[in-house]
Design an enzyme around this catalytic site. Structure first.
Site, mmCIF file in Angstrom:
data_model
loop_
_atom_site.group_PDB
_atom_site.id
_atom_site.type_symbol
_atom_site.label_atom_id
_atom_site.label_comp_id
_atom_site.label_asym_id
_atom_site.label_seq_id
_atom_site.Cartn_x
_atom_site.Cartn_y
_atom_site.Cartn_z
ATOM 1 N N HIS A 1 0.857 -1.262 -0.061
ATOM 2 C CA HIS A 1 0.086 0.240 0.034
ATOM 3 C C HIS A 1 0.830 1.285 -0.016
ATOM 4 O O HIS A 1 0.819 2.149 -0.941
ATOM 5 C CB HIS A 1 -0.866 0.153 1.320
ATOM 6 C CG HIS A 1 -1.837 1.058 1.344
ATOM 7 N ND1 HIS A 1 -1.450 2.328 2.257
ATOM 8 C CD2 HIS A 1 -2.796 1.444 0.894
ATOM 9 C CE1 HIS A 1 -2.508 3.329 2.017
ATOM 10 N NE2 HIS A 1 -3.211 2.853 1.228
ATOM 11 N N GLU B 1 -5.103 -12.149 -12.818
ATOM 12 C CA GLU B 1 -4.382 -11.912 -11.948
ATOM 13 C C GLU B 1 -4.231 -13.325 -10.718
ATOM 14 O O GLU B 1 -3.648 -13.201 -9.820
ATOM 15 C CB GLU B 1 -4.504 -10.505 -10.953
ATOM 16 C CG GLU B 1 -6.224 -10.532 -10.573
ATOM 17 C CD GLU B 1 -6.105 -9.214 -10.041
ATOM 18 O OE1 GLU B 1 -5.241 -8.503 -9.664
ATOM 19 O OE2 GLU B 1 -7.214 -8.839 -9.697
ATOM 20 N N ARG C 1 -12.300 -0.224 -12.396
ATOM 21 C CA ARG C 1 -12.289 -1.916 -11.991
ATOM 22 C C ARG C 1 -13.059 -1.889 -10.543
ATOM 23 O O ARG C 1 -13.121 -1.049 -9.780
ATOM 24 C CB ARG C 1 -10.939 -2.106 -11.519
ATOM 25 C CG ARG C 1 -10.763 -3.619 -10.799
ATOM 26 C CD ARG C 1 -9.499 -4.216 -10.651
ATOM 27 N NE ARG C 1 -9.361 -3.587 -9.409
ATOM 28 C CZ ARG C 1 -7.796 -3.800 -8.820
ATOM 29 N NH1 ARG C 1 -6.861 -4.452 -9.390
ATOM 30 N NH2 ARG C 1 -7.429 -3.096 -7.589
ATOM 31 N N CYS D 1 -1.472 -4.134 -15.644
ATOM 32 C CA CYS D 1 -1.608 -2.903 -14.963
ATOM 33 C C CYS D 1 -1.301 -3.044 -13.470
ATOM 34 O O CYS D 1 -1.138 -2.211 -12.599
ATOM 35 C CB CYS D 1 -3.304 -2.252 -14.596
ATOM 36 S SG CYS D 1 -4.057 -3.603 -13.953
ATOM 37 N N GLY E 1 -2.989 -8.421 -13.732
ATOM 38 C CA GLY E 1 -2.466 -7.837 -12.564
ATOM 39 C C GLY E 1 -1.356 -8.615 -12.051
ATOM 40 O O GLY E 1 -1.414 -9.697 -11.304
ATOM 41 N N THR E 2 -0.151 -8.029 -12.408
ATOM 42 C CA THR E 2 1.012 -8.950 -12.141
ATOM 43 C C THR E 2 1.499 -8.901 -10.594
ATOM 44 O O THR E 2 1.990 -9.843 -10.271
ATOM 45 C CB THR E 2 2.292 -8.467 -12.664
ATOM 46 O OG1 THR E 2 2.410 -6.889 -12.615
ATOM 47 C CG2 THR E 2 1.959 -8.580 -14.588
ATOM 48 N N ASN E 3 0.875 -7.977 -9.852
ATOM 49 C CA ASN E 3 1.261 -8.169 -8.196
ATOM 50 C C ASN E 3 0.680 -9.132 -7.824
ATOM 51 O O ASN E 3 1.349 -10.044 -7.116
ATOM 52 C CB ASN E 3 0.669 -6.735 -7.627
ATOM 53 C CG ASN E 3 1.057 -5.405 -8.310
ATOM 54 O OD1 ASN E 3 2.028 -5.485 -9.171
ATOM 55 N ND2 ASN E 3 0.300 -4.525 -8.138
ATOM 56 N N ARG F 1 -8.740 2.535 -9.718
ATOM 57 C CA ARG F 1 -9.074 1.518 -8.481
ATOM 58 C C ARG F 1 -10.441 2.194 -8.043
ATOM 59 O O ARG F 1 -10.446 3.426 -7.573
ATOM 60 C CB ARG F 1 -8.101 1.332 -7.474
ATOM 61 C CG ARG F 1 -6.889 0.380 -8.012
ATOM 62 C CD ARG F 1 -5.893 0.477 -6.800
ATOM 63 N NE ARG F 1 -4.880 -0.668 -7.305
ATOM 64 C CZ ARG F 1 -3.634 -0.530 -7.667
ATOM 65 N NH1 ARG F 1 -3.158 0.601 -8.216
ATOM 66 N NH2 ARG F 1 -2.904 -1.647 -7.924
HETATM 67 C C1 LIG Z 1 -3.130 -4.118 -10.400
HETATM 68 C C2 LIG Z 1 -3.404 -5.391 -9.654
HETATM 69 O O1 LIG Z 1 -4.576 -5.390 -9.142
HETATM 70 C C3 LIG Z 1 -2.443 -6.529 -9.625
HETATM 71 O O2 LIG Z 1 -1.508 -6.401 -10.017
HETATM 72 O O3 LIG Z 1 -2.686 -7.531 -8.923
HETATM 73 MG MG LIG Z 2 -4.724 -7.432 -8.041
#
Ligand SMILES: CC(=O)C(=O)O
Ligand SMILES: [Mg+2]
Ligand SMILES: Nc1ncnc2c1ncn2[C@@H]1O[C@H](COP(=O)(O)OP(=O)(O)OP(=O)(O)O)[C@@H](O)[C@H]1O
Length: 761
Positions: free
Chosen positions: A398, A637, A540, A709, A659-661, A493
């Site tokens: 965060h 993701e 989103r 993203c 959502g690569t995170n 977001r």
């Molecule tokens: C952007 C997002 O939600 C993620 O990369 O998981």
């Molecule tokens: Mg995500």
């Protein structure tokens, strides 16, 4: 007619003959500095080449009447010019001169050489024009060398360069391109050196940046190098900062340069030992003395042999700073703490420890906010802070995401900031390197406005076929995000629209009714849709983790989960609470009816097809038909979504966004909020990349658009791959838009070049 010049014939005065790079290499050679031997194809050779082959007329003809503001036509014109240059037969005598010189350079043998562009007008007033031409490492044999020379020539005609010259009214044939053909130094380590510290402009310090293998990664910024600080007078190393060097450039078995993953044992290993650093510093001092000004130097170590491959004056020092500053003690200041640099910029201020959420109101403009981990409730305080430091977290936590969006320097994952730093003490935060110094190293800034990193407008628009979008988490930053010139919002977001109210959505629903909740969403979305109109904005739906919503008024009923990252969040939670999801969809519907046709919709954390079907049904209930009324897409993701992409495509979506995170954390089992495993977090893990490549392939076959993203969309090395695989758009953080746009442009140009090369074969 002098077609070739050897380094011993050249000095700094010969920019018109050998280009900037060629002249400066000659100057160093003649000063007996260690430069790999080289010859240069002269400006005369270039002019002879384009006239003798009739290319000059061909190029004039192609560029005649070209509207450079029409990007399609500009790209096409550039392609045509470059193809013409790269495929024409070279005049026989020029060819012979190059081949003979190459032969002489290798003493009769075919040796590996670097073929490097050296333009006669490299130092045009607009600095961004410099360094646009290409360099080819590890070329071998007559054909490769001749090809590379022609490619250097053709790199004078990239779309960007043509655009620039047309805009400024420069003659396209004023500049000449010289090619430096230089023996390769087989780099074990390479990097750059500044003979004056460019950060604090201290003339008593030198800075060395070093990485494994060839220096390309350091120069282009894809590898974060080790940094060493040297006290010039005493020839003493005063600071060593070892970086994680994830990738490196090597010569592979086919003799080609390749970026590979750094072997594990070398990733965190210090690149240069003390002897090598000091030897480098000594040569740096000689070069500075020779030129009598601060220099920016590119160097290579091959074993214990040191080579200089470039030297130019540092142009970014300001006049005042060019005098001695008192910054030395400041930069040499004690390092209190190190962590992960999560948002760039350097700021000083007083520490404000926030151990309890109730204290967040105490943060005043210019404070350094120090806390275990930020939560969405802390955003008002984060906006006032000059910099942010946390104990926990990695690059996608965060604190990191919000700081980057606010343009506030931030260091995360320090493990013990809240224990070590004292309330009221003055510190300096370097949000790029992840270092916290004692005292005020940089000028103290008292409010956020001054502290914010500048978002720089592109004055020469770079044209890319891939859309470059931006991520927005807080509607308040919409204007700043729009000012990047991004082609739209790839991820808006929803979480902060709710968190901003301080009240749990269920409480709003129960006590004020659904209309009130719809209004909350409308207000947030509209700010962004307005700022970007008519550029597209992808909204989103809520991805609300229980731990973040718990702190809200009325949030006491949120379940207490062991692992919220794998818990009740994303679209599964949305479908469990359809009364909230409906409000979001109603908000979008109304906005579209009010004329905001630029809005699209996307759902988070999809794991199966059924979820998509259900969202469509809820849309229908509120009168918003997905795909007919509005473009509709999903986040990819979870590994599940990636692996069943065929079924998802069959069910029907207009686009997907990586959502690569989350994808990374689920693929390699790394909780992205857990600082103890942050060092293992790797968005470029082959397993993650494999899934992404697969999804792009299936989507392309089915005409479904693809985007990214997550944080990977702000990382040059990954973005290059995504573009190669054919992704439709990239959405980056605000501070990365500019860099990513040029990375994408370069990659696209490389792809075009490669296809020409293949066609030729
Ligand atoms: C952007 C997002 O939600 C993620 O990369 O998981
Ligand atoms: Mg995500
Ligand atoms: N002869 C060489 N041996 C080993 N490495 C080399 C050699 N020439 C260049 N390199 C590496 O390639 C990098 C880039 O080369 P070069 O300076 O030609 O390109 P550039 O930095 O893109 O160009 P510019 O300086 O015009 O912006 C250098 O920093 C160096 O690390």
């Amino acid at each position: 007619m002098k077609l070739i010049a050897w380094l011993d014939e050249l000095t700094n005065e010969d920019v018109d003959i050998a280009g900037g790079k060629g002249a400066s290499l000659g100057e160093m050679w003649n000063a007996k500095l260690p430069v790999p031997p080289a010859f240069v194809t002269t400006a005369v050779a270039y002019r002879y080449f384009i006239e003798e082959t009739n290319l000059k007329n061909t190029i004039k003809h192609i560029l005649e009447g070209l509207d450079v503001n029409d990007s399609k036509k500009l790209i096409k014109a550039s392609e045509d010019v470059r193809k013409a240059i790269e495929t024409v037969e070279m005049p026989e005598d020029l060819k012979l001169s190059i081949v003979e010189s190459y032969n002489k350079l290798g003493d009769g043998e075919d040796i590996f050489v670097a073929v490097r562009s050296s333009a006669t007008a490299e130092d045009l007033p607009d600095a961004s024009f410099a360094g646009q031409q290409e360099t080819f490492l590890n070329m071998k044999g007559n054909d490769e060398v001749l090809d590379a020379v022609r490619k250097c020539y053709s790199s004078l005609f990239t779309p960007r360069a043509i655009f620039y010259r047309e805009q400024k009214g420069f003659d396209h044939f004023e500049v000449a391109l010289c090619a430096v053909v230089q023996k390769m130094a087989d780099a074990d380590e390479a990097g750059v050196m500044f003979t004056v510290n460019p950060i604090n402009q201290n003339h008593d310090q030198m800075v060395v940046e070093a990485a494994w293998g060839y220096g390309e990664g350091v120069v282009s910024g894809t590898v974060s190098p080790d940094t060493y600080l040297i006290a010039k007078g005493a020839e003493k190393i005063t600071d060593i900062n070892v970086a994680s060097k994830d990738t490196m450039f090597i010569k592979n078995e086919e003799g080609k340069t390749e970026e590979i993953k750094t072997p594990a044992e070398k990733v965190d290993l210090q690149v240069l030992n003390e002897t090598k650093i000091l030897k480098l510093a000594q040569v740096g001092k000689l070069i500075e003395k020779h030129y009598a000004q601060p220099m920016d130097i590119e160097w290579v170590y091959e074993g214990d042999e040191l080579y200089m491959v470039q030297a130019r004056p540092i142009t970014t020092l300001d006049k005042e700073g060019a005098k001695k500053t008192t910054a030395e003690e400041q930069y040499d200041a004690e390092i209190l703490l190190k962590g992960i640099g999560a948002s760039p910029g350097t700021m000083s201020g007083e520490v404000k420890l926030i151990l309890d959420l109730d204290q967040i109101g105490d943060v005043v403009d210019g404070d350094i906010l120090v806390t275990k981990m930020t939560t969405p409730d802390m955003v008002p305080g984060m906006k006032k802070a000059a910099a942010i430091i946390t104990d926990d977290g990695g690059l996608t936590c965060h604190a990191a995401i919000i700081s980057r969006e606010l343009g506030t320097p931030c260091v995360v994952g320090t493990k013990k900031a809240t224990q070590i730093l004292k309330n009221g003490e003055t510190v300096t935060v370097d949000g790029e390197k992840g270092i916290i110094y004692s005292g005020a190293v940089a000028k103290k800034q008292n409010n956020m406005e001054q502290g914010q990193q500048q978002v720089i407008y592109e004055s020469n628009p770079i044209i890319t076929a891939t859309d470059i979008k931006v991520n927005v988490s807080m509607p308040e930053v919409a204007e700043r995000a729009a000012a990047t010139g991004a082609d739209g919002v790839g991820l808006l977001r929803a979480e902060h629209m709710i968190l901003g109210t301080g009240v749990h959505p269920s409480k709003i629903l129960n006590e004020q009714g659904s209309e009130a909740l719809v209004e909350v969403f409308i207000e947030g979305i509209k700010k962004v849709a307005d700022a970007f109109y008519p550029r597209p904005v992808t909204y989103r739906t809520l991805d609300a983790p229980t731990d973040e919503f718990m702190g809200l008024e009325g949030g006491q009923d949120e379940p207490h989960e062991q692992n919220p990252m794998m818990g009740w969040r994303g679209i599964r939670r949305g479908l469990d609470q359809p009364e909230i999801l409906s409000c979001e969809l109603k908000a979008i519907k109304r906005l579209r009816e009010d004329g905001y046709r630029n809005l699209n919709i996307m759902i988070p954390l999809v794991t199966n097809v059924d979820e998509i079907r259900k969202v469509k049904a809820i849309g229908k209930e509120v009168g918003l038909n997905m795909r007919t009324d509005i473009e509709f897409g999903i986040m990819v993701e979870t590994p599940a979504a990636a692996l069943i992409i065929d079924d998802i495509v069959k069910e029907g979506v207009d686009f997907v966004s990586f959502g690569t995170n989350d994808l990374t954390q689920y693929v390699i089992a790394i909780d992205r909020n857990n600082e103890f495993v942050a060092k293992y977090y790797m968005e470029n893990h082959p397993a993650v990349l494999k899934l992404i490549e697969h999804v792009i392939k299936i989507c392309r076959e089915n005409d479904v658009k693809t985007s990214v993203c997550g944080q990977a969309g702000s990382r040059p090395a990954i973005v290059e791959k995504l573009v190669e695989w054919g992704i439709t758009s990239i959405s980056s953080n605000i501070d990365a838009v500019k860099t990513i746009r040029s990375v994408v442009a370069r990659t696209e140009q490389k792809i075009i070049l490669d296809s020409i090369r293949n066609a030729k074969k």
